[in-house]
Design an enzyme around this catalytic site. Structure first.
Site, PDB file in Angstrom:
ATOM      1  CB  ALA A 199      44.322  21.543 -76.086  1.00 49.44           C
ATOM      2  N   GLY A 200      47.362  19.578 -75.233  1.00 51.13           N
ATOM      3  CA  GLY A 200      48.415  19.502 -74.237  1.00 51.13           C
ATOM      4  C   GLY A 200      49.554  20.425 -74.600  1.00 51.13           C
ATOM      5  CE  LYS A 243      60.845  14.995 -83.644  1.00 52.61           C
ATOM      6  NZ  LYS A 243      59.405  15.225 -83.523  1.00 52.61           N
ATOM      7  CD  GLU A 262      54.866   9.566 -78.649  1.00 51.28           C
ATOM      8  OE1 GLU A 262      54.126   9.989 -79.558  1.00 51.28           O
ATOM      9  OE2 GLU A 262      55.882  10.175 -78.271  1.00 51.28           O
TER      10      GLU A 262
END
Length: 326
Positions: free
Chosen positions: A8-9, A206, A287
């Site tokens: 829940a960032g 994306k 990432e």
């Protein structure tokens, strides 16, 4: 509908807040001072127009065994965190629990329910050793492409920057009852949540920007607007996108816009620090494997030459490792 947000960032917290407003029973999995602030004060969302919203989840915890089974689990952690979470997340699953993966880059499930010549093939860059696949039934998976930008302003406070689109899609391309139901729930609070029968095309659209602008920004410390304004880095980004397009087209992907148009789409974001640059500055792991390492692996699989992607992957990976050692 009982929904658990794992991570829940910035994005996960904001999405969880919108789901609470939609009437869902939301559990938030978080940790540290951010979790403590949510428990004590609720989660605050700040918007560019000055509005503030405060929501309280049904439960906020770091312990997934306490949370128990949910109808939907939305995984909003970064891709490199998934292997360590795969086994603990099983505490959140009931017989029919759907798991929505809201990560950037090539997802671990990419070739599952793919239907092509690589059906069921594991991508080592995003699921090293097959840990995630071993703990997650593919029948649970719903794909998700995340477009909004948000940031944790301070513990318990999330700042929404821009965007409201979460594209959803089943790996097999079907319009299932569960994905349509989730889409309608998101749209009921003003989010855009189209259901795509070609979710992998959307993933690449994306990714096209992320695989180029993110590592360039990490290497140069430049925001997106400056990367595009500089002819040298503009050309580098365009070259990386062209190589990635060749890889994707070998896998049956079709891009709906040109490289130039995709760059102009990124330009609309303006003086924005990419998530990878933010991670480098905070000395967090990036990432890079999901955004670029997986594409290099797919290039090897399809026999597609990608010299620029390989070079940028090599130097950014080294930067990532050294940065985390400091």
């Amino acid at each position: 509908m009982r929904i658990c947000i794992v991570g829940a960032g910035a994005i996960g917290g904001w999405l969880g807040a919108k789901l609470i407003q939609a009437g869902a029973e939301v559990t938030m999995i978080a940790r540290g001072s951010h979790l403590a602030a949510i428990i004590e004060h609720g989660l605050t969302v700040e918007y560019r127009d000055g509005r503030r919203e405060v929501v309280r989840p049904a439960l906020a915890t770091s312990d997934m065994t306490v949370a128990g089974p949910h109808d939907v689990v939305i995984v909003a952690v970064k891709a490199q965190s998934l292997p360590a979470l795969a086994a603990p997340m099983r505490a959140l699953y009931g017989p029919d629990t759907a798991v929505v993966y809201a990560q950037n880059g090539i997802p671990w499930w990419y070739f599952f329910r793919h239907g092509g010549p690589y059906e069921g093939r594991r991508i080592e860059a995003v699921d090293p050793g097959g840990v995630i696949a071993a703990h997650t039934e593919i029948e649970r998976v719903i794909g998700c492409v995340v477009y909004p930008a948000a940031a944790i302003e301070r513990p318990g406070v999330i700042r929404h920057i821009e965007g409201n689109r979460f594209t959803l899609g089943e790996p097999d391309g079907s319009r299932s009852e569960r994905v349509v139901r989730l889409s309608k729930l998101l749209e009921s609070v003003g989010l855009r949540a189209p259901v795509k029968t070609d979710i992998r095309d959307e993933i690449w659209l994306k990714l096209w920007g992320n695989l180029s602008f993110n590592p360039i920004s990490a290497l140069t410390r430049a925001t997106i607007d400056r990367i595009i304004a500089d002819q040298g880095t503009y050309n580098l980004a365009a070259t990386m996108m062209a190589e990635a397009q060749q890889v994707a087209e070998q896998l049956g992907i079709r891009f709906p816009v040109s490289i130039e148009r995709r760059i102009r789409m990124a330009e609309e974001i303006g003086a924005h620090k990419t998530s990878m640059l933010q991670d480098i500055e905070a000395k967090r792991p990036t990432e890079i494997d999901a955004l670029l390492g997986a594409v290099v692996e797919l290039a090897e699989l399809t026999g597609t030459p990608t010299p620029t992607l390989r070079a940028i992957y090599a130097v950014t990976s080294l930067l990532d490792r050294i940065n985390c050692e400091l």
